[in-house]
Motif scaffolding. Sequence first.
Motif, PDB file in Angstrom:
ATOM      1  N   ASP A 123       0.821  -1.213   0.000  1.00 35.15           N
ATOM      2  CA  ASP A 123       0.000   0.000   0.000  1.00 35.15           C
ATOM      3  C   ASP A 123       0.851   1.258   0.000  1.00 35.15           C
ATOM      4  OD1 ASP A 123      -2.357  -1.475   0.045  1.00 35.15           O
ATOM      5  OD2 ASP A 123      -2.417  -1.548   2.229  1.00 35.15           O
ATOM      6  N   SER A 148       4.550  -1.151   3.611  1.00 38.04           N
ATOM      7  CA  SER A 148       3.355  -1.383   4.417  1.00 38.04           C
ATOM      8  C   SER A 148       2.243  -1.882   3.506  1.00 38.04           C
ATOM      9  CB  SER A 148       2.922  -0.094   5.124  1.00 38.04           C
ATOM     10  OG  SER A 148       1.772  -0.326   5.903  1.00 38.04           O
ATOM     11  N   SER A 199      -0.458  -5.650   3.024  1.00 39.01           N
ATOM     12  CA  SER A 199      -1.091  -6.870   3.519  1.00 39.01           C
ATOM     13  C   SER A 199      -0.476  -8.071   2.816  1.00 39.01           C
ATOM     14  CB  SER A 199      -2.608  -6.832   3.265  1.00 39.01           C
ATOM     15  OG  SER A 199      -2.871  -6.759   1.864  1.00 39.01           O
ATOM     16  N   GLN A 218      -1.692 -12.041   1.612  1.00 41.55           N
ATOM     17  CA  GLN A 218      -2.707 -13.081   1.450  1.00 41.55           C
ATOM     18  C   GLN A 218      -1.984 -14.421   1.367  1.00 41.55           C
ATOM     19  OE1 GLN A 218      -6.151 -12.215   0.809  1.00 41.55           O
ATOM     20  NE2 GLN A 218      -6.841 -14.330   0.836  1.00 41.55           N
ATOM     21  N   ASN A 228      -6.010 -13.523   5.078  1.00 45.41           N
ATOM     22  CA  ASN A 228      -5.629 -12.185   4.637  1.00 45.41           C
ATOM     23  C   ASN A 228      -5.144 -11.398   5.852  1.00 45.41           C
ATOM     24  OD1 ASN A 228      -5.230  -9.849   3.204  1.00 45.41           O
ATOM     25  ND2 ASN A 228      -7.405  -9.365   2.933  1.00 45.41           N
ATOM     26  N   ASP A 229      -3.847 -11.248   5.947  1.00 46.22           N
ATOM     27  CA  ASP A 229      -3.210 -10.547   7.061  1.00 46.22           C
ATOM     28  C   ASP A 229      -2.998  -9.088   6.646  1.00 46.22           C
ATOM     29  OD1 ASP A 229      -1.474  -9.475   8.959  1.00 46.22           O
ATOM     30  OD2 ASP A 229      -0.321 -11.317   9.174  1.00 46.22           O
ATOM     31  N   LYS A 230      -3.747  -8.196   7.265  1.00 44.95           N
ATOM     32  CA  LYS A 230      -3.714  -6.787   6.882  1.00 44.95           C
ATOM     33  C   LYS A 230      -2.758  -5.954   7.724  1.00 44.95           C
ATOM     34  CE  LYS A 230      -8.443  -6.896   5.082  1.00 44.95           C
ATOM     35  NZ  LYS A 230      -9.804  -6.293   5.118  1.00 44.95           N
ATOM     36  N   GLN A 231      -2.056  -6.595   8.644  1.00 50.27           N
ATOM     37  CA  GLN A 231      -1.107  -5.877   9.499  1.00 50.27           C
ATOM     38  C   GLN A 231       0.318  -6.288   9.141  1.00 50.27           C
ATOM     39  OE1 GLN A 231      -2.730  -6.953  13.418  1.00 50.27           O
ATOM     40  NE2 GLN A 231      -3.480  -4.864  13.617  1.00 50.27           N
ATOM     41  N   PHE A 232       0.713  -5.948   7.940  1.00 48.37           N
ATOM     42  CA  PHE A 232       2.011  -6.391   7.441  1.00 48.37           C
ATOM     43  C   PHE A 232       2.862  -5.204   7.009  1.00 48.37           C
ATOM     44  CE2 PHE A 232       4.420  -8.862   3.994  1.00 48.37           C
ATOM     45  CZ  PHE A 232       5.387  -9.270   4.883  1.00 48.37           C
ATOM     46  N   GLY A 261       0.538  -7.113  14.862  1.00 48.53           N
ATOM     47  CA  GLY A 261       0.113  -8.456  14.508  1.00 48.53           C
ATOM     48  C   GLY A 261       0.623  -9.536  15.432  1.00 48.53           C
ATOM     49  N   THR A 267      -5.320 -11.462  13.991  1.00 47.99           N
ATOM     50  CA  THR A 267      -3.882 -11.263  13.950  1.00 47.99           C
ATOM     51  C   THR A 267      -3.146 -12.596  13.961  1.00 47.99           C
ATOM     52  OG1 THR A 267      -3.731 -11.207  16.361  1.00 47.99           O
ATOM     53  CG2 THR A 267      -4.122  -9.101  15.232  1.00 47.99           C
TER      54      THR A 267
END
Length: 295
Positions: A76, A84, A86, A88, A108-112, A178, A187
């Motif tokens: 992102d 920064s 996410s 998958q 789907n880990d969005k805190q990456f 996370g 998380t």
Amino acid sequence: MRKFFLVVFLVCTVVSYSQELSCIVTVNSQKVGQTNKQIFATLETALNEFMNSKKWTNKTFKPKERIKCNMQIIVDSYSDNSFSGSIQVQSSRPVFNSSYTTPILNINDKQFSFTYQEFEPLYYNSNRFESNLTSVLAFYAYVILGVDADSFKMRGGTMYYNEAKKIVNIAQSSNFLGWKQNDGDRTRYMLIDNLTSNFYREYRTVLYNYHLKGLDRMESKPEAAKKTIASSLQLFKSMNARRPNSYLLQTFFDSKTDEIVQLFTGGPEMNTTQLTNSLNQLMPTYKTYWRKIEY
């Protein structure tokens, strides 16, 4: 000289037979307004090498036994070697006596977030936090191994989950999201806590019954296999009563919804009223899918 080449061949053969994962890692940088995209290509190459060349266990896997998995990193934002976004994570397993491959994990880990400098070597130390990038990938490597093992043997993934939990415990000293209990309910901390908790024991039982006693028997005994799969899904009712809409329940149906619909709209007919009622209770967000179950 001939002996030397023979030794090299044997060593290469052992290495090629030892890797556990057949992983495709992609880095999606479409959201980043970066004119020089080379760093993302370099990162993608490095991550594929890291995931597929590292030996994660002391077991030997033949090439055909390697676990197929995918990791898609969506960036992102990027600035000064800081990324920064996410990640998958998906994995699958073959079905016995069939060419079909069944999805078994979809997260789907969005805190990456992580730092990476182009061409820097990627290190993972099981006893020390080296980087968030390699720690996250190693964590999911062991989760993939654990879920796969659980589908072949009752509670077979315990040793791999323990390795993933060790990564979480070490990474909690970092400032990355996370890894800690208060970072949210979707998380890495929550995932491995649930996988190793007796509170969610049905999840691992379902993995085993659904796959080894269900899907793996579809070719030889399709009617009995479908009944086993249906009854295994009923086990989720007890888990859901204790903790509605848990992370593990969501994770399971994120990977299995399409497959469940296909299984029960074809093959030997069976009464699916009880099953669809349970599915609507367990995962009401997928009601439009459950309506497609015809029998």
